[in-house]
Design a protein around this motif. Structure first.
Motif, short mmCIF file in Angstrom:
data_model
loop_
_atom_site.label_atom_id
_atom_site.label_comp_id
_atom_site.label_asym_id
_atom_site.label_seq_id
_atom_site.Cartn_x
_atom_site.Cartn_y
_atom_site.Cartn_z
N GLY A 1 -27.83 17.70 -26.30
CA GLY A 1 -26.82 18.63 -26.06
C GLY A 1 -26.03 18.36 -25.06
N SER A 2 -26.01 17.10 -24.46
CA SER A 2 -24.91 16.49 -23.51
C SER A 2 -23.73 16.37 -24.22
CB SER A 2 -25.54 15.27 -23.01
OG SER A 2 -26.64 15.58 -22.04
N PRO A 3 -22.58 16.50 -23.55
CA PRO A 3 -21.36 16.47 -24.07
C PRO A 3 -21.09 14.91 -24.60
CG PRO A 3 -21.12 17.30 -22.07
CD PRO A 3 -22.40 16.99 -22.05
N GLY A 4 -20.72 14.79 -25.82
CA GLY A 4 -20.72 13.70 -26.45
C GLY A 4 -21.96 12.90 -27.20
N ALA A 5 -22.88 13.65 -26.98
CA ALA A 5 -24.18 13.01 -27.52
C ALA A 5 -24.23 13.28 -28.94
CB ALA A 5 -25.31 13.77 -26.93
N PRO A 6 -24.62 11.99 -29.73
CA PRO A 6 -24.64 12.22 -31.14
C PRO A 6 -25.79 13.17 -31.69
CG PRO A 6 -25.91 10.27 -30.51
CD PRO A 6 -25.21 10.95 -29.31
N PRO A 7 -25.69 13.87 -32.81
CA PRO A 7 -26.63 14.59 -33.35
C PRO A 7 -27.82 13.72 -33.68
CG PRO A 7 -24.98 14.16 -35.00
CD PRO A 7 -24.63 13.62 -33.85
N GLU A 8 -29.28 14.45 -33.64
CA GLU A 8 -30.50 13.72 -33.98
C GLU A 8 -30.24 13.02 -35.42
OE1 GLU A 8 -35.11 14.93 -34.32
OE2 GLU A 8 -33.68 16.25 -33.82
N GLY A 9 -30.79 11.89 -35.52
CA GLY A 9 -30.81 11.31 -36.90
C GLY A 9 -29.65 10.88 -37.73
N ILE A 10 -28.53 10.72 -36.81
CA ILE A 10 -27.29 10.56 -37.33
C ILE A 10 -27.24 9.19 -38.36
CG2 ILE A 10 -26.45 8.92 -35.44
CD1 ILE A 10 -24.13 11.30 -37.38
N LEU A 11 -28.01 8.37 -38.07
CA LEU A 11 -28.09 7.10 -38.96
C LEU A 11 -28.66 7.30 -40.25
CD1 LEU A 11 -29.21 4.20 -36.40
CD2 LEU A 11 -26.93 5.04 -36.99
N LEU A 12 -29.36 8.25 -40.35
CA LEU A 12 -30.28 8.74 -41.69
C LEU A 12 -29.25 9.76 -42.41
CD1 LEU A 12 -33.68 9.28 -40.19
CD2 LEU A 12 -32.62 7.05 -41.31
N ASP A 13 -28.27 10.28 -41.94
CA ASP A 13 -27.41 11.37 -42.59
C ASP A 13 -26.55 10.65 -43.73
OD1 ASP A 13 -24.31 12.54 -42.53
OD2 ASP A 13 -26.13 14.06 -42.16
N PRO A 14 -26.62 11.31 -44.67
CA PRO A 14 -26.06 10.77 -45.83
C PRO A 14 -24.38 10.56 -45.83
CG PRO A 14 -27.90 12.48 -46.71
CD PRO A 14 -27.79 12.63 -45.24
N LYS A 15 -23.78 11.56 -45.11
CA LYS A 15 -22.39 11.58 -45.12
C LYS A 15 -22.15 10.45 -44.10
CE LYS A 15 -18.65 13.51 -46.27
NZ LYS A 15 -18.15 13.65 -47.77
N PHE A 16 -22.77 10.34 -42.94
CA PHE A 16 -22.85 9.11 -42.34
C PHE A 16 -22.78 7.79 -43.07
CE2 PHE A 16 -24.61 5.47 -39.78
CZ PHE A 16 -23.66 5.52 -38.74
N ARG A 17 -24.03 7.70 -43.78
CA ARG A 17 -24.04 6.42 -44.80
C ARG A 17 -22.78 6.28 -45.68
NH1 ARG A 17 -30.48 4.94 -45.28
NH2 ARG A 17 -30.91 4.90 -43.08
N GLU A 18 -22.31 7.32 -46.15
CA GLU A 18 -21.22 7.25 -47.28
C GLU A 18 -19.90 6.50 -46.46
OE1 GLU A 18 -17.92 10.38 -48.66
OE2 GLU A 18 -20.06 10.78 -49.36
N GLY A 19 -19.76 7.05 -45.16
CA GLY A 19 -18.81 6.00 -44.45
C GLY A 19 -19.26 4.87 -43.99
N TYR A 20 -20.25 4.81 -43.80
CA TYR A 20 -20.85 3.44 -43.15
C TYR A 20 -20.89 2.32 -44.34
CZ TYR A 20 -24.46 0.00 -41.53
OH TYR A 20 -25.26 -1.27 -41.21
#
Length: 337
Positions: free
Chosen positions: A146-165
């Protein structure tokens, strides 16, 4: 870094241990902000404090983003900024250290395939130095959720993240894994899913010792060891050995009347750093400064002295890997493009 802090750091003065050993510092930042400044002259003051720093690698820190244009491309301003510093260093007017021999920038992988445009823009801004992306993933429900700039939980597992990765592989770029220790298994999952992409784990995976982790250092160490051992089975992962100067690691070094010396510092660091080296091997480990962030706790000279004390029992070739060769290989330093 304020003048008062510099004066405090100067209270603990040491001669450099093994001052001729070549070192590549693979993790530092630059910024010029109203409340804080760390640019070329500040880095050179640190690198010139007694050790033989031959090259450095800049890692993104949300500095000097573009003020206008598409949101996705604003981080490219940081690469332009650091390329300018590297060009100034390369004039030869500032000593022999090759500053920002490698540059790591930022991009939002949740853009999916569209992140390709951002990666191409980084490479255009720095065709011979740009080496990879750090998409910060450090998240904990009790530390920064919830802090400013904090990533969402589980970002490394997110399918859209992995598409870009996935775009990193074809472009021969690496990924900086910046997480807290409970997330190390997510890095392992990512490494196994994309074995062709090099992951450089930042700050030994961020062992926490504040909030609910305070007073549980031994328990956290064992959890961290288990996760680290599993991650080390992934041959596409290397690790930056450093980062314990950050305050979330729970040490009081930044609060002392006199800064810590290298012998005591080495003693505190050994359980973490030697375990990393044991599991990954020297050819997949690199000592890092994480300056100026870690400068809150100790000086550059004392820090490298501590690293050298920790590695006293290693062979010359192993020391060469830990202090320079692993970093040069991971970041392809000395290789154009």
């Amino acid at each position: 870094m304020t003048a008062d802090r510099q004066a405090w750091l100067a209270l603990t003065a040491e001669d450099a241990v093994d001052p001729d050993l070549p070192i590549c510092d693979p993790h530092h930042h630059f910024w010029d902000r109203p409340s804080s400044r760390y640019i070329l002259e500040d880095l050179l003051s640190d690198t010139g404090s007694g050790h033989n720093i031959t090259e450095t690698v800049f890692v993104e820190c949300s500095s000097e983003y573009r003020e206008d244009g598409p949101e996705a491309l604003k981080p490219v301003g940081e690469t332009v900024f650091v390329q300018g510093i590297a060009d100034e260093s390369a004039t030869g007017n500032h000593g022999s250290t090759e500053v920002a021999a490698g540059i790591v920038g930022s991009a939002d992988f949740t853009l999916g395939d569209a992140v390709t445009e951002v990666l191409e823009a980084h490479l255009e801004a720095s065709p011979n130095r740009f080496r990879g992306i750090r998409h910060r993933a450090a998240w904990d429900p009790n530390i920064n959720a919830g802090s400013p700039g904090a990533p969402p939980e589980g970002i490394l597992l997110d399918p859209k993240f992995r598409e870009g990765y996935a775009r990193l592989g074809p472009m021969n770029l690496s990924f900086e894994g910046w997480v807290y220790h409970p997330q190390i298994p997510e890095v392992t999952d990512l490494a196994r899913a994309f074995p062709n992409i090099t992951i450089i784990l930042n700050h030994i995976g961020g062992p926490l010792a504040i909030g609910p982790y305070e007073g549980r250092r031994d328990e956290v160490l064992e959890t961290w060891k288990q996760s680290t051992a599993a991650l080390a089975t992934c041959p596409n992962v290397v690790v930056k050995v450093g980062g314990l100067g950050m305050t979330f690691t729970g040490y009081d070094w930044h609060e002392r009347d006199q800064p810590i010396g290298s012998e005591e510092l080495a003693e505190a660091m050994r359980p973490y750093y030697l375990y990393c080296i044991e599991k990954f091997g020297p050819d997949r480990c690199m000592f890092e400064s994480n300056f100026p962030v870690d400068k809150v706790s100790y000086s550059y000279n004392v820090m490298w002295n501590a690293f050298k004390r920790i590695s006293e029992g290693f062979s010359d070739s192993e020391k060469a890997s830990l202090f320079r060769d692993t970093a040069k290989r991971a970041y392809r330093l000395g290789i154009s493009g």
